[in-house]
Design an enzyme around this catalytic site. Structure first.
Site, PDB file in Angstrom:
ATOM      1  N   HIS A  98     -17.411  -1.757  56.101  1.00 46.67           N
ATOM      2  CA  HIS A  98     -19.032  -1.493  57.086  1.00 46.67           C
ATOM      3  C   HIS A  98     -20.118  -0.312  57.235  1.00 46.67           C
ATOM      4  O   HIS A  98     -18.797   0.755  56.075  1.00 46.67           O
ATOM      5  CB  HIS A  98     -18.274  -2.173  58.513  1.00 46.67           C
ATOM      6  CG  HIS A  98     -17.358  -1.191  58.848  1.00 46.67           C
ATOM      7  ND1 HIS A  98     -15.581  -0.980  58.098  1.00 46.67           N
ATOM      8  CD2 HIS A  98     -17.223  -0.556  59.797  1.00 46.67           C
ATOM      9  CE1 HIS A  98     -15.526  -0.323  59.182  1.00 46.67           C
ATOM     10  NE2 HIS A  98     -15.856   0.539  59.716  1.00 46.67           N
ATOM     11  N   HIS A 100     -22.094   2.061  59.342  1.00 45.85           N
ATOM     12  CA  HIS A 100     -22.466   2.091  60.775  1.00 45.85           C
ATOM     13  C   HIS A 100     -23.948   2.661  60.815  1.00 45.85           C
ATOM     14  O   HIS A 100     -23.998   3.537  59.380  1.00 45.85           O
ATOM     15  CB  HIS A 100     -21.235   3.585  61.539  1.00 45.85           C
ATOM     16  CG  HIS A 100     -20.313   3.185  61.856  1.00 45.85           C
ATOM     17  ND1 HIS A 100     -19.487   3.122  62.747  1.00 45.85           N
ATOM     18  CD2 HIS A 100     -19.182   3.166  60.557  1.00 45.85           C
ATOM     19  CE1 HIS A 100     -17.881   2.383  62.470  1.00 45.85           C
ATOM     20  NE2 HIS A 100     -17.875   2.630  61.286  1.00 45.85           N
TER      21      HIS A 100
HETATM   22  P1  5GP Z   1     -14.509   2.659  61.905  1.00 39.68           P
HETATM   23  O1  5GP Z   1     -13.069   3.271  62.193  1.00 39.68           O
HETATM   24  O2  5GP Z   1     -13.108   1.596  60.633  1.00 39.68           O
HETATM   25  O3  5GP Z   1     -14.950   3.356  60.655  1.00 39.68           O
HETATM   26  O4  5GP Z   1     -15.060   1.347  62.587  1.00 39.68           O
HETATM   27  C1  5GP Z   1     -14.982   0.061  62.776  1.00 39.68           C
HETATM   28  C2  5GP Z   1     -15.502  -0.179  63.966  1.00 39.68           C
HETATM   29  O5  5GP Z   1     -15.652  -0.886  64.554  1.00 39.68           O
HETATM   30  C3  5GP Z   1     -15.786   1.188  65.931  1.00 39.68           C
HETATM   31  O6  5GP Z   1     -16.604   1.575  65.613  1.00 39.68           O
HETATM   32  C4  5GP Z   1     -15.315   0.461  66.233  1.00 39.68           C
HETATM   33  O7  5GP Z   1     -15.633   0.355  67.940  1.00 39.68           O
HETATM   34  C5  5GP Z   1     -15.894  -1.317  65.791  1.00 39.68           C
HETATM   35  N1  5GP Z   1     -15.038  -2.506  66.380  1.00 39.68           N
HETATM   36  C6  5GP Z   1     -13.713  -2.598  66.601  1.00 39.68           C
HETATM   37  N2  5GP Z   1     -13.657  -3.959  67.159  1.00 39.68           N
HETATM   38  C7  5GP Z   1     -14.796  -4.402  67.342  1.00 39.68           C
HETATM   39  C8  5GP Z   1     -14.764  -5.920  67.839  1.00 39.68           C
HETATM   40  O8  5GP Z   1     -14.359  -6.703  67.962  1.00 39.68           O
HETATM   41  N3  5GP Z   1     -16.124  -5.693  68.130  1.00 39.68           N
HETATM   42  C9  5GP Z   1     -17.461  -4.814  67.319  1.00 39.68           C
HETATM   43  N4  5GP Z   1     -18.470  -5.878  67.987  1.00 39.68           N
HETATM   44  N5  5GP Z   1     -17.265  -3.790  67.025  1.00 39.68           N
HETATM   45  C10 5GP Z   1     -15.269  -3.750  67.041  1.00 39.68           C
END
Ligand code: 5GP
Ligand code: ZN
Length: 136
Positions: A98, A100
């Site tokens: 993903h 951001h």
């Molecule tokens: P990472 O830390 O892997 O780069 O980002 C994962 C992101 O996914 C985090 O910013 C977290 O807040 C978001 N996230 C985790 N679980 C969920 C969810 O169930 N729904 C949504 N909309 N975002 C999520």
């Protein structure tokens, strides 16, 4: 167990969806850096950016561009950060690729903490060589 982003794609988990097409879904991050923090996610389960098939990659970055424009215009943001965490060392917590999009404001109270390093003599060329040697 299905990953949470696959559940959102399959509509077995809720999300505030911003955009969707054949290959991409975009929804609000549940724990935003700033309100309106948006995620852009390929509708294909690959663990990180290195694993995403090119056909999804192209659509993903195209949508990052137009969704960023909508985030900025819709929220009257002064700027935005685009970032992707890949691997535990980089802070990745959801192992479904993903991107951001984080709206930024002149009044922001948070900063990305950076600990900038320097190159010693010849070190920059050395690092350049290490990376270039792995390009196919
Ligand atoms: P990472 O830390 O892997 O780069 O980002 C994962 C992101 O996914 C985090 O910013 C977290 O807040 C978001 N996230 C985790 N679980 C969920 C969810 O169930 N729904 C949504 N909309 N975002 C999520
Ligand atoms: Zn997934």
């Amino acid at each position: 167990m299905e990953c949470v982003f696959c559940s959102i794609i399959n509509r077995t988990a809720p999300a505030e969806i911003i955009y969707e097409d054949e290959r991409i879904i975009s929804f609000l991050d549940i724990r935003p850096f700033n309100l309106g923090h948006t995620l852009v996610v390929p509708k294909y389960h690959s663990e990180n950016l290195l694993e995403v098939p090119v056909v999804y990659l192209t659509d993903m970055f195209r949508s990052v561009q137009f969704i960023s424009a909508a985030v900025v215009k819709g929220l009257n943001a002064n700027g935005f950060n685009v970032l992707s965490n890949n691997g535990r060392a980089a802070g990745q917590t959801i192992y479904h690729c993903h991107i951001h999009i984080i709206p930024r404001f002149d009044t922001d109270t948070f900063k990305f903490q950076m600990n900038l390093k320097s190159y010693t003599n010849g070190e920059m060329e050395n690092f350049g060589n290490k990376i270039r040697s792995q390009l196919s």
